[in-house]
Scaffold this active site. Structure first.
Site, PDB file in Angstrom:
ATOM      1  N   GLY B 217     -91.001 -41.093  78.868  1.00  0.00           N
ATOM      2  CA  GLY B 217     -90.089 -40.449  77.924  1.00  0.00           C
ATOM      3  C   GLY B 217     -90.671 -39.139  77.431  1.00  0.00           C
ATOM      4  CB  SER B 218     -90.182 -37.353  74.252  1.00  0.00           C
ATOM      5  OG  SER B 218     -88.779 -37.399  74.371  1.00  0.00           O
ATOM      6  CB  THR B 219     -95.266 -39.588  75.547  1.00  0.00           C
ATOM      7  OG1 THR B 219     -94.985 -40.307  76.748  1.00  0.00           O
ATOM      8  CG2 THR B 219     -94.871 -40.424  74.343  1.00  0.00           C
ATOM      9  CE  LYS B 221     -88.913 -33.928  75.875  1.00  0.00           C
ATOM     10  NZ  LYS B 221     -88.060 -34.353  74.755  1.00  0.00           N
TER      11      LYS B 221
END
Lengths: 503, 487
Positions: B217-219, B221
């Site tokens: 997920g966004s981790t 990024k």
């Protein structure tokens, strides 16, 4: 007889065997022949004592290793035990020194080492089993003290046998008596009611007296061997002269063969009825060998093996327990947790031991049922490895070969036949039991001489060894009335002293 | 008669040769087969009757010890409890071993070469060799806190000391009680095993920290940002700020969370994009960088390392094939085929915390002899420089902003945390499948002492509304707070 020389027993080489080594080892001048008067050949009893001490030493070391690996407290007691064992052996040694001074010096040390190793292993299995929860909350009763007692009794019997039987040829006179007693001993457990002859592990071969039980079959083995040897020796001429030729085989007359076949049939059928396959195989093998040696005709072996094969197939067809044995031999892993359990555990033990073993006391004998009797060689293979098992097999080989040597060099045919039979019995027993536990042949319950737990086996085998020593003594002792016979033709040396029938 | 006697002698020799030959076959050639046969209990019994080494936490707390018994196996394995099961694993006579019990079995059972000299002396004295012991990097109190905070949810917490790679905590829920599997009562073992493997059980034997693979997920990024910084971008560089974009060549929209603007709705700074976790910005950024650079940067942080063992083997975190532009877009926000283990995500955080230097994570601090003398100590192992120090500092600052932007309870007033949340969609129909909630970070931001990754599977009890901030962040903050508070 196969030899063209009438009555010829062996060759000049064989005749020389009794003499040449003695001269070489003695004080006689090198030129002197064995027949030099006034010189007695060395008895080599000192060698024997030295070897016995070495055996006692090895046994003590084995005991120390077991105690250490089983985390028992190491005390000086072990050394005393070792010395006590040496003392016990010394008694046997003194008996040999006194009553069979020229006997082969290697035989008794072999026995001492095997018996001592057996005691150590039985003790070691006691240590392993005392921690095991037995079904029904039973408590494991130590087998080693009993075995020590049996060893002492066996040694007394051994000494008595050496003293009483000053000449093995005496036995030939009692051939039929021995045969009768042997048959009785064989039949006894089968016909007696089960409170005195209980069925243990599916075989009815024991006689129980309170805490002790004996297997008369172990003694029957020796008694019948004496009978067969005496019988075959007295009937040799009939075997060779009279008879018909059938299919290239010279068969003896039926009335001469009758008693032999009858004895064999009774023996084998009893064994089958008592479900003791191992002893049955052992008896059969011994009879076959005696027959072959007496007649010098390989045809007997062929006929015997064919007969045995037919018998084996019939037994396999008829008896469930035989089928199980064969099935377990062909594929023990098919039913590894039930019927094949024992042989599978034996193979696991041997495999886990590998080349050098788990160390004395480091194995898992509690995994193999009957570890201290039939499967004791499997435990040795596990703890001492292939190397140790091979060493034990070689000790047996030495024992058997020394016995055979006595048979080869003794001059009377009865002694040859009996000695050969006894020596073969040792080797064949080992073949049957070790072959069984290593899955070379189907497993048949039988004891490993001197190693396995069991009084009867120990007593009988010590008597067997006493007889071998007696024959060996006769073979190596100088003649009581040495007559220089250099002028006689060499061939005269080869005459055999025939057994005289009792008058 | 001598001729047949000699032949009998030959026959006797032949029998002995047969026996010796067969014994060679059984004891030498087939030896290993028999020894390793599963029905052969000897080797197992041997091991289980030997005094197995201990496993102790960094502070000396016993996690796995032995207790002498009177039965045949002689030693009973005792464990500190289910909180430590993901670390120690189990040691069962029936079901074998797992965790460190398996990975360090040779040392614990005493057959390891490092114990050779001591084994020789054991051989001479005739004693069973004792096993060596392990002193772990695990902080027992922290492990317990992590485990407690995960109660009621399925998930994992991994905490790492950034400078050394020491794993301070590695919790996974649901878990199991290894004592039941170590029981000498086979019935008890079987009952426990059946229960743990029941159809409705939620994989309690799975160590989610190292064997669980989740969409980052966004981790993820963080990786994309690191790659961008390496390409010369700064935290103030302008990136795409649109609320929604369409994946190239498709009709599929890729929106920001709640379709919100990033920056002014056209552009935003990289720092703002990370702090607000803008999907559009990072999807476009990932595509600008291209799959190769993404992959290279990810590898520097430990992705695609199939040999990692701590000493238990760790599942390989990976980016997936990234065959076309939409795939790259989606990978840029940690979706599509990208998968990561909680341990690897903790390593990402630890690497940033450590100024871009990635240390090899490890669980075993010291190897001890049976007498507890130190045989060897694990030296911190620098694997690679994943980022330049100034890039790492920039990324840290961006993460501090992200933490400020992250909702959820348990905020620490006295400690500055640098973090990144993630809400990872997964499953066939992402709109109906509850997302995984992530929280990775480290603290104190200026002088990091602990880096953590937290995942709560399926958002815990928050259901479809779960976000990393709401579900995972409180757990992560509590663990950090506990560790820093107990210094």
């Amino acid at each position: 007889m196969g030899s063209p020389v009438p009555g010829g027993e062996g060759t000049p080489l064989a005749a020389a065997r009794g003499g040449a080594p003695l001269a070489a080892g003695g004080n006689a001048p090198s030129a002197a022949s064995s027949t030099s008067p006034g010189l007695t050949p060395p008895t080599k009893r000192g060698h024997e004592l030295g070897l016995l001490a070495a055996a006692a030493f090895l046994v003590t070391i084995a005991l120390i290793l077991v105690e250490a690996n089983q985390e028992q407290e190491l005390t000086m007691n072990i050394v005393w035990l070792g010395l006590a064992y040496l003392g016990l052996l010394s008694v046997a040694h003194l008996a040999v020194r006194r009553w069979a001074p020229y006997a082969d010096p290697a035989i008794l040390p072999c026995v001492a080492l095997l018996n001592g190793l057996g005691l150590v292993m039985i003790h070691r299995i006691d240590l392993a089993m005392k921690d095991v929860e037995l079904p029904g909350g039973q408590v494991w009763s130590a087998a080693a003290p009993k075995q020590v007692l049996w060893t002492a009794i066996a040694l007394v019997l051994f000494c008595t046998a050496l003293k009483v039987l000053s000449d093995h040829r005496t036995l030939a006179k009692y051939g039929y008596t021995c045969g009768f007693l042997g048959l009785v001993a064989l039949v006894l457990p089968g016909v007696l009611p089960s409170f005195i002859a209980p069925e243990i592990n599916g075989a009815k071969i024991w006689l129980a007296f309170g805490a002790f039980s004996i297997q008369p079959g172990e003694f029957a083995k020796i008694l019948l061997m004496v009978f067969f040897a005496a019988f075959l020796v007295s009937k040799r001429d009939l075997f060779t002269t009279a008879g018909r030729r059938v299919l290239g085989l010279d068969l003896p007359r039926a009335r001469d063969l009758g008693p032999l076949v009858a004895a064999w049939l009774v023996g084998v059928s009893i064994m089958v009825l008592q479900k003791d396959l191992g002893s049955s195989l052992l008896f059969f093998g011994i009879v076959l060998v005696l027959l072959y040696v007496a007649t010098e005709r390989a045809a007997w072996v062929v006929v015997g093996v064919v007969m045995f094969s037919v018998g084996a197939v019939v037994a396999w067809k008829l008896f469930g327990h035989v089928q199980i044995r064969v099935q377990n031999w062909l594929d023990p892993f098919a039913d590894a947790t039930n019927k094949g359990y024992q042989i599978v555990q034996s193979l696991f033990g041997l495999g886990t031991g590998g080349l050098f073993g788990a160390g004395l006391g480091g194995g898992r004998p509690d995994q193999i049922p009957e570890a201290n009797t039939d499967f004791i060689t499997a435990v040795i293979g596990e703890e001492l490895g292939f190397v140790g098992l091979s060493a034990v097999l070689l000790i047996y080989t030495v024992l058997a070969m020394r016995g055979l040597r006595a048979a080869l060099s003794v001059r009377d045919t009865f002694g040859k036949l009996l000695g050969g039979g006894l020596a073969f019995a040792v080797a064949f027993q080992i073949f049957i039991i070790v072959g069984g536990v290593t899955k070379l042949i189907p497993m048949t319950g039988i004891t490993a001489p001197f190693l396995s737990k069991g009084g009867s086996s120990l007593l009988a085998n010590y008597i067997l060894v006493a007889l071998l020593l007696r024959i060996s003594d006769a073979a190596r002792a100088p003649k009581t009335t040495p007559k220089p016979r250099p002028q006689q033709p060499a061939i005269a040396d080869q005459y055999t002293v025939m057994v005289e029938r009792p008058k | 008669m001598n001729k047949p006697l000699r032949r009998v002698g030959l026959a006797m020799m032949a029998m002995m040769v047969l026996l010796l030959g067969n014994a060679t076959y059984v004891q030498v050639i087939k030896s290993d087969d028999y020894r390793k046969n599963p029905l052969n209990r000897r080797v197992v019994l041997d091991q289980y009757s030997r005094e197995r080494g201990q496993i102790i936490a960094s502070g000396g707390e016993p996690l796995a010890t032995v207790e002498r018994t009177t039965d045949r196996l002689r030693y009973l394995r005792k464990y500190a409890g289910p909180a430590f099961a993901p670390v120690t694993g189990y040691f069962s006579t029936v079901y074998g071993t797992s965790g460190l019990e398996r990975a360090e079995d040779d040392l614990l059972n005493g057959s390891d070469d490092r114990l050779f000299a001591r084994r020789v002396s054991a051989l001479i004295t005739g004693r069973d060799p004792k096993g060596g012991s392990l002193q772990l990097t695990v902080n027992a109190a922290l492990q317990q806190v992590a485990y407690d905070k995960l109660q009621g949810v399925n998930g994992s917490v991994v905490a790492i000391r950034p400078q050394t790679g020491e794993i301070l905590a590695m919790a996974s829920t649901p878990t199991f009680d290894p004592n039941a599997l170590a029981s000498h009562d086979v019935g008890e073992q079987q009952a426990a095993w059946r229960q743990l493997n029941a159809a409705d059980a939620e994989l309690p034997l799975l160590n989610r920290s190292i064997a669980g693979l989740y969409a980052p997920g966004s981790t993820f990024k963080l990786i994309v940002a690191a790659a961008a910084l390496a390409e010369g971008k700064t935290k103030d560089s302008e990136v795409d700020g649109r609320p929604v974009i369409t994946l190239p060549g498709t009709q599929t929209p890729l929106p920001n969370f709640n379709d919100s603007n990033c920056g002014n709705g056209v552009t935003a700074t990289l720092q703002e994009a990370l702090a607000k976790s803008c999907n559009t910005a990072f999807a476009v950024l990932a595509n600008e960088l291209g799959p190769e650079k993404l992959r290279r940067t990810a590898a520097k942080f430990g992705f695609d390392d199939s040999d990692l063992a701590i000493p238990m083997g760790v599942e390989t975190s990976r980016l997936g094939p990234m065959k076309d532009a939409p795939a790259v877009y989606q990978t840029g926000i940690g979706q599509r085929d990208a998968l990561v283990t909680p341990l690897e995500n903790a390593v990402v955080a630890a690497t940033i915390a450590n100024g871009g230097v990635r240390m090899r994570p490890h669980l075993v601090q010291k190897i001890l002899a049976p007498d507890l003398q130190v045989i060897s100590e694990t030296d911190p192992d620098e694997v690679t420089d994943a980022m330049k120090p100034d890039e790492a500092r920039a990324l840290r600052d961006m993460m501090i902003e992200s933490e400020k932007n992250t909702a959820g309870g348990g905020k620490l007033s006295n400690v500055v945390i640098a973090s990144k949340t993630g809400t990872a969609e997964h499953g066939e129909d992402v709109k109906k499948t509850k997302p995984h909630a992530w929280y990775v970070g480290f603290a104190p931001a200026e002088k990091p002492e602990i880096a953590i990754a937290v995942i709560v599977e399926n958002g815990g009890d928050a259901g479809l509304a779960a976000t990393g901030g709401r579900v995972a962040a409180p757990i992560g903050r509590a663990v950090i707070g506990s560790y820093l508070g107990s210094r």
